[in-house]
Design an enzyme around this catalytic site. Structure first.
Site, PDB file in Angstrom:
ATOM      1  N   ASN A  93      17.382  -3.878  -0.475  1.00  0.00           N
ATOM      2  CA  ASN A  93      18.389  -3.229   0.370  1.00  0.00           C
ATOM      3  C   ASN A  93      19.531  -4.213   0.651  1.00  0.00           C
ATOM      4  O   ASN A  93      19.542  -5.342   0.132  1.00  0.00           O
ATOM      5  CB  ASN A  93      17.753  -2.633   1.641  1.00  0.00           C
ATOM      6  CG  ASN A  93      17.275  -3.693   2.613  1.00  0.00           C
ATOM      7  OD1 ASN A  93      17.664  -4.863   2.535  1.00  0.00           O
ATOM      8  ND2 ASN A  93      16.434  -3.307   3.549  1.00  0.00           N
ATOM      9  N   SER A 140       3.402  10.143   5.531  1.00  0.00           N
ATOM     10  CA  SER A 140       4.626  10.931   5.313  1.00  0.00           C
ATOM     11  C   SER A 140       5.056  10.960   3.840  1.00  0.00           C
ATOM     12  O   SER A 140       6.004  11.647   3.478  1.00  0.00           O
ATOM     13  CB  SER A 140       5.762  10.357   6.164  1.00  0.00           C
ATOM     14  OG  SER A 140       6.177   9.114   5.640  1.00  0.00           O
ATOM     15  N   ASP A 179       9.818   2.272   0.491  1.00  0.00           N
ATOM     16  CA  ASP A 179       8.594   2.125  -0.316  1.00  0.00           C
ATOM     17  C   ASP A 179       8.373   3.346  -1.195  1.00  0.00           C
ATOM     18  O   ASP A 179       7.901   3.221  -2.337  1.00  0.00           O
ATOM     19  CB  ASP A 179       7.384   1.916   0.603  1.00  0.00           C
ATOM     20  CG  ASP A 179       7.513   0.663   1.446  1.00  0.00           C
ATOM     21  OD1 ASP A 179       8.137  -0.299   0.969  1.00  0.00           O
ATOM     22  OD2 ASP A 179       7.004   0.663   2.574  1.00  0.00           O
ATOM     23  N   ALA A 195       0.834  -1.207   0.000  1.00  0.00           N
ATOM     24  CA  ALA A 195       0.000   0.000   0.000  1.00  0.00           C
ATOM     25  C   ALA A 195       0.869   1.257   0.000  1.00  0.00           C
ATOM     26  O   ALA A 195       0.533   2.248  -0.660  1.00  0.00           O
ATOM     27  CB  ALA A 195      -0.928  -0.024   1.199  1.00  0.00           C
TER      28      ALA A 195
HETATM   29  O1  RIB Z   1       8.211  -0.604   4.669  1.00  0.00           O
HETATM   30  C1  RIB Z   1       7.496  -0.104   5.760  1.00  0.00           C
HETATM   31  C2  RIB Z   1       6.314  -0.962   6.042  1.00  0.00           C
HETATM   32  O2  RIB Z   1       6.750  -2.243   6.430  1.00  0.00           O
HETATM   33  C3  RIB Z   1       5.436  -0.479   7.175  1.00  0.00           C
HETATM   34  O3  RIB Z   1       4.455   0.425   6.747  1.00  0.00           O
HETATM   35  C4  RIB Z   1       4.905  -1.762   7.773  1.00  0.00           C
HETATM   36  O4  RIB Z   1       3.539  -1.953   7.559  1.00  0.00           O
HETATM   37  C5  RIB Z   1       5.718  -2.880   7.153  1.00  0.00           C
HETATM   38  O5  RIB Z   1       5.002  -3.569   6.246  1.00  0.00           O
END
Ligand code: RIB
Length: 303
Positions: A184, A292, A253, A42
């Site tokens: 990573n 964020s 992400d 997400a």
């Molecule tokens: O990469 C960060 C995410 O990893 C967090 O939002 C948490 O839900 C985990 O899945």
């Protein structure tokens, strides 16, 4: 612009700051509790959408309050959620996050993220995936469904991006279905046996992953930026953008969302990496995961 299709996790993040990690059997006084929308899938979908790409989400949540809240957040970002299932009898995924000195450690309860089957995701992809769409997936959903999704997306002609987080071994023949792998340092060591700590080891790891069959390889190195070898063997390095670090949750992400949005927009890999570095610098300067992640206007131009 082509669209981005994400098959991935949706979690409610329960995050708390601590002065340090507790020892076994120890209870520490923390502060700054925050419940906010997260999940690698997400988060990546939100990042690609806020950077201007059309995004369609394939995911599962529980038929509960957390699930409804997570879907609402994606819909508010303009993400297509028609194929996000709200399943009875399982809970929505939850991540418990402890933040210390700008770093975080996460424990996951996969819940509904592991209830989306290989058959369902393959059928969904056949229905919504179009040639040259960008497909993105990670390691927080059911492993068999993730493997099936990568195979289906590749066979349909989508450009596939795989973020093996958390990392686990995949079948050897899957690598040729992966157009871009982004990982990573620790994920890289698990996936190919090489811990990338400098230029030489980054190159060795990227070559090994390309020899396995991956198209392009992008290795993220935290405050040291990112390193890539593209599908033609060209090597590129992009520094991290300067940032006042508040919370690193969701930074990786955001970078991956930018790689996907950049590909959908027709940017080169290096341009997308620079855009991702700028976007991730905004994310680390704020608290939380999805809340964020910046918009394209907040990030500014990708050059
Ligand atoms: O990469 C960060 C995410 O990893 C967090 O939002 C948490 O839900 C985990 O899945």
């Amino acid at each position: 612009m082509s669209k981005v299709v994400v098959f991935g996790s949706m979690n409610m993040d329960l995050s708390i700051a601590a002065p340090r990690m507790p020892e076994a059997g120890e209870t520490l006084q923390g502060s700054g509790f925050l419940a906010n929308a997260g999940g690698k899938g997400a988060n990546q979908a939100i990042a690609a959408a806020r950077l201007g790409a059309p995004v369609h989400m394939l995911a599962a949540v529980g038929a509960d309050v957390f699930g409804r809240e997570l879907v609402d957040g994606l819909e508010r970002a303009g993400i297509g959620c028609e194929d996000v299932r709200a399943l009875e009898g399982v809970t929505t995924g939850v991540a418990v996050i402890v933040r210390t000195a700008g770093e975080n450690r996460i424990v996951l309860s996969a819940g509904a993220n592991h209830a989306f089957s290989a058959d369902d995701v393959s059928a969904d992809l056949r229905r919504v995936g179009e040639k040259n769409d960008v497909f993105v997936t990670q390691g927080e959903c059911d492993p068999d469904a993730t493997i099936a999704a990568l195979r289906a997306a590749h066979s349909l002609g989508l450009f596939t991006i795989f973020n093996p987080a958390p990392a686990r071994a995949v079948p050897d023949d899957l690598w040729t279905c992966i157009d871009l792998v982004c990982l990573n340092e620790t994920e890289c060591q698990i996936m190919c046996g090489v811990l990338p700590v400098d230029e030489k080891t980054c190159l060795r790891a990227a070559r090994r992953l390309r020899d396995l069959g991956a198209g392009s390889v992008v290795i993220t190195l935290g405050s040291s930026g990112s390193f890539a070898v593209d599908e033609n063997g060209a090597v590129m390095r992009v520094p991290a953008a300067r940032a006042e670090v508040v919370d690193t949750t969701g930074a990786g992400d955001t970078f991956i969302g930018a790689l996907a949005a950049g590909r959908a927009k027709g940017l080169s890999l290096e341009e997308s990496m620079r855009w991702g570095a700028a976007a991730a610098a905004v994310t680390v300067s704020r608290l939380g995961a999805q809340q964020s992640i910046p918009t394209a206007e907040e990030v500014g131009p990708w050059q």
